[in-house]
Design a protein around this motif. Structure first.
Motif, PDB file in Angstrom:
ATOM      1  N   PHE A  55       7.153  -0.979 -15.570  1.00  0.00           N
ATOM      2  CA  PHE A  55       6.890  -2.307 -16.108  1.00  0.00           C
ATOM      3  C   PHE A  55       5.405  -2.603 -16.076  1.00  0.00           C
ATOM      4  N   GLU A  56       4.992  -3.575 -16.867  1.00  0.00           N
ATOM      5  CA  GLU A  56       3.560  -3.873 -16.968  1.00  0.00           C
ATOM      6  C   GLU A  56       2.973  -4.327 -15.632  1.00  0.00           C
ATOM      7  N   LEU A  57       3.783  -4.902 -14.781  1.00  0.00           N
ATOM      8  CA  LEU A  57       3.348  -5.331 -13.449  1.00  0.00           C
ATOM      9  C   LEU A  57       4.330  -4.784 -12.427  1.00  0.00           C
ATOM     10  N   GLU A  58       3.809  -4.180 -11.364  1.00  0.00           N
ATOM     11  CA  GLU A  58       4.680  -3.627 -10.311  1.00  0.00           C
ATOM     12  C   GLU A  58       4.211  -4.148  -8.962  1.00  0.00           C
ATOM     13  N   LEU A  59       5.156  -4.621  -8.170  1.00  0.00           N
ATOM     14  CA  LEU A  59       4.881  -5.093  -6.819  1.00  0.00           C
ATOM     15  C   LEU A  59       5.682  -4.230  -5.866  1.00  0.00           C
ATOM     16  N   ASP A 130       2.046   2.797  11.088  1.00  0.00           N
ATOM     17  CA  ASP A 130       2.969   3.105   9.999  1.00  0.00           C
ATOM     18  C   ASP A 130       2.269   3.607   8.741  1.00  0.00           C
ATOM     19  N   SER A 131       0.965   3.483   8.704  1.00  0.00           N
ATOM     20  CA  SER A 131       0.159   3.905   7.550  1.00  0.00           C
ATOM     21  C   SER A 131       0.595   3.253   6.254  1.00  0.00           C
ATOM     22  N   ASP A 132       1.026   2.019   6.318  1.00  0.00           N
ATOM     23  CA  ASP A 132       1.434   1.273   5.135  1.00  0.00           C
ATOM     24  C   ASP A 132       0.529   0.064   4.943  1.00  0.00           C
ATOM     25  N   ASP A 133       0.421  -0.367   3.695  1.00  0.00           N
ATOM     26  CA  ASP A 133      -0.163  -1.665   3.406  1.00  0.00           C
ATOM     27  C   ASP A 133       0.967  -2.677   3.545  1.00  0.00           C
ATOM     28  N   ASN A 134       0.625  -3.957   3.499  1.00  0.00           N
ATOM     29  CA  ASN A 134       1.665  -4.982   3.465  1.00  0.00           C
ATOM     30  C   ASN A 134       2.344  -4.982   2.099  1.00  0.00           C
ATOM     31  N   TYR A 135       1.533  -5.005   1.050  1.00  0.00           N
ATOM     32  CA  TYR A 135       2.062  -4.875  -0.301  1.00  0.00           C
ATOM     33  C   TYR A 135       0.954  -4.420  -1.237  1.00  0.00           C
ATOM     34  N   ILE A 136       1.376  -3.884  -2.368  1.00  0.00           N
ATOM     35  CA  ILE A 136       0.444  -3.456  -3.416  1.00  0.00           C
ATOM     36  C   ILE A 136       0.966  -4.010  -4.728  1.00  0.00           C
ATOM     37  N   PHE A 137       0.061  -4.590  -5.505  1.00  0.00           N
ATOM     38  CA  PHE A 137       0.402  -5.171  -6.788  1.00  0.00           C
ATOM     39  C   PHE A 137      -0.401  -4.439  -7.853  1.00  0.00           C
ATOM     40  N   TYR A 138       0.316  -3.771  -8.767  1.00  0.00           N
ATOM     41  CA  TYR A 138      -0.320  -2.995  -9.831  1.00  0.00           C
ATOM     42  C   TYR A 138      -0.231  -3.747 -11.163  1.00  0.00           C
ATOM     43  N   THR A 139      -1.371  -3.802 -11.867  1.00  0.00           N
ATOM     44  CA  THR A 139      -1.388  -4.309 -13.238  1.00  0.00           C
ATOM     45  C   THR A 139      -1.934  -3.188 -14.109  1.00  0.00           C
ATOM     46  N   LYS A 140      -2.051  -3.431 -15.404  1.00  0.00           N
ATOM     47  CA  LYS A 140      -2.600  -2.409 -16.297  1.00  0.00           C
ATOM     48  C   LYS A 140      -4.043  -2.054 -15.939  1.00  0.00           C
ATOM     49  N   SER A 141      -4.791  -3.031 -15.451  1.00  0.00           N
ATOM     50  CA  SER A 141      -6.216  -2.797 -15.230  1.00  0.00           C
ATOM     51  C   SER A 141      -6.667  -2.847 -13.774  1.00  0.00           C
ATOM     52  N   ASN A 142      -5.829  -3.338 -12.868  1.00  0.00           N
ATOM     53  CA  ASN A 142      -6.245  -3.481 -11.469  1.00  0.00           C
ATOM     54  C   ASN A 142      -5.126  -3.126 -10.509  1.00  0.00           C
ATOM     55  N   THR A 143      -5.542  -2.821  -9.294  1.00  0.00           N
ATOM     56  CA  THR A 143      -4.625  -2.652  -8.173  1.00  0.00           C
ATOM     57  C   THR A 143      -5.091  -3.593  -7.079  1.00  0.00           C
ATOM     58  N   TYR A 144      -4.167  -4.432  -6.600  1.00  0.00           N
ATOM     59  CA  TYR A 144      -4.458  -5.359  -5.518  1.00  0.00           C
ATOM     60  C   TYR A 144      -3.628  -4.929  -4.319  1.00  0.00           C
ATOM     61  N   ALA A 145      -4.278  -4.708  -3.192  1.00  0.00           N
ATOM     62  CA  ALA A 145      -3.549  -4.289  -1.993  1.00  0.00           C
ATOM     63  C   ALA A 145      -3.935  -5.172  -0.826  1.00  0.00           C
ATOM     64  N   VAL A 146      -2.948  -5.508  -0.020  1.00  0.00           N
ATOM     65  CA  VAL A 146      -3.184  -6.243   1.217  1.00  0.00           C
ATOM     66  C   VAL A 146      -2.768  -5.319   2.347  1.00  0.00           C
ATOM     67  N   GLY A 147      -3.747  -4.938   3.164  1.00  0.00           N
ATOM     68  CA  GLY A 147      -3.530  -3.945   4.200  1.00  0.00           C
ATOM     69  C   GLY A 147      -3.326  -4.538   5.579  1.00  0.00           C
ATOM     70  N   ILE A 148      -3.741  -3.770   6.569  1.00  0.00           N
ATOM     71  CA  ILE A 148      -3.590  -4.137   7.979  1.00  0.00           C
ATOM     72  C   ILE A 148      -4.251  -5.484   8.247  1.00  0.00           C
ATOM     73  N   ASN A 149      -3.570  -6.302   9.047  1.00  0.00           N
ATOM     74  CA  ASN A 149      -4.055  -7.626   9.418  1.00  0.00           C
ATOM     75  C   ASN A 149      -4.372  -8.502   8.204  1.00  0.00           C
ATOM     76  N   SER A 150      -3.601  -8.341   7.163  1.00  0.00           N
ATOM     77  CA  SER A 150      -3.753  -9.141   5.938  1.00  0.00           C
ATOM     78  C   SER A 150      -5.146  -9.029   5.330  1.00  0.00           C
ATOM     79  N   SER A 151      -5.711  -7.829   5.396  1.00  0.00           N
ATOM     80  CA  SER A 151      -7.026  -7.631   4.778  1.00  0.00           C
ATOM     81  C   SER A 151      -6.838  -7.229   3.325  1.00  0.00           C
ATOM     82  N   TYR A 152      -7.625  -7.867   2.452  1.00  0.00           N
ATOM     83  CA  TYR A 152      -7.566  -7.539   1.028  1.00  0.00           C
ATOM     84  C   TYR A 152      -8.370  -6.286   0.797  1.00  0.00           C
ATOM     85  N   LEU A 153      -7.736  -5.277   0.198  1.00  0.00           N
ATOM     86  CA  LEU A 153      -8.386  -3.983  -0.049  1.00  0.00           C
ATOM     87  C   LEU A 153      -8.746  -3.887  -1.515  1.00  0.00           C
ATOM     88  N   LYS A 154      -9.982  -3.584  -1.806  1.00  0.00           N
ATOM     89  CA  LYS A 154     -10.439  -3.464  -3.205  1.00  0.00           C
ATOM     90  C   LYS A 154     -10.398  -2.034  -3.654  1.00  0.00           C
TER      91      LYS A 154
END
Length: 154
Positions: A55-59, A130-154
């Motif tokens: 899909f165009e957006l994946e969470l 656990d080597s996991d992020d909290n969540y990752i949100f994929y769009t056509k042009s960007n990836t947004y990830a929130v990692g350990i301790n709710s840090s935004y990963l660019k």
């Protein structure tokens, strides 16, 4: 990041929810337009549609989450091993996103769907064991990830 995700996902239709054997409590949710995969996935646990389309957006959610109505909790991440209960997650499919709120201090997300359904994502991963992020949100042009301790990963 917050405003972008809120704008991108609002008014999109939930097209798929992938969960189940081998994933534990991890869920993947597709929003928006369906896109044919160039190479189908070979996972026998997936439906034919999930193998052949994205899909165009994946969470993808690795942290704790729950699905609720305005007055009760339907399902939570701890229910992942209960197949009968996990089928309730399909209630999100084919519903429109009517609202999105992201907490700017924790990046917790509350997604409101048509029909009085809510998906709440609570960032609880605080170490890299656990080597996991909290969540990752994929769009056509960007990836947004929130990692350990709710840090935004660019």
């Amino acid at each position: 990041m917050i405003g972008e995700i809120e704008k991108i996902i609002e008014n999109k239709l939930c097209g798929s929810v992938v969960y189940g054997k081998g994933t534990g409590s991890i869920i993947s949710i597709g929003f928006g337009d369906k896109i044919k995969r160039k190479v189908p996935l070979r996972n026998d646990q997936l439906t034919e549609e999930s193998k052949n389309y994205t899909f165009e957006l994946e969470l993808i959610i690795y942290c704790c989450w729950r699905i609720r109505t305005s007055d009760s909790i339907i399902l939570g991440w701890r229910d992942a091993l209960c197949d009968d209960k996990m089928k309730e997650i399909n209630t999100l499919s084919k519903r429109k996103v009517t609202g999105v709120k992201i907490d700017p201090s924790t990046y917790d997300i509350k997604i409101e769907f048509s029909g009085d359904l809510f998906l709440e994502i609570m960032c609880d991963i605080t170490n890299d064991f656990d080597s996991d992020d909290n969540y990752i949100f994929y769009t056509k042009s960007n990836t947004y990830a929130v990692g350990i301790n709710s840090s935004y990963l660019k």
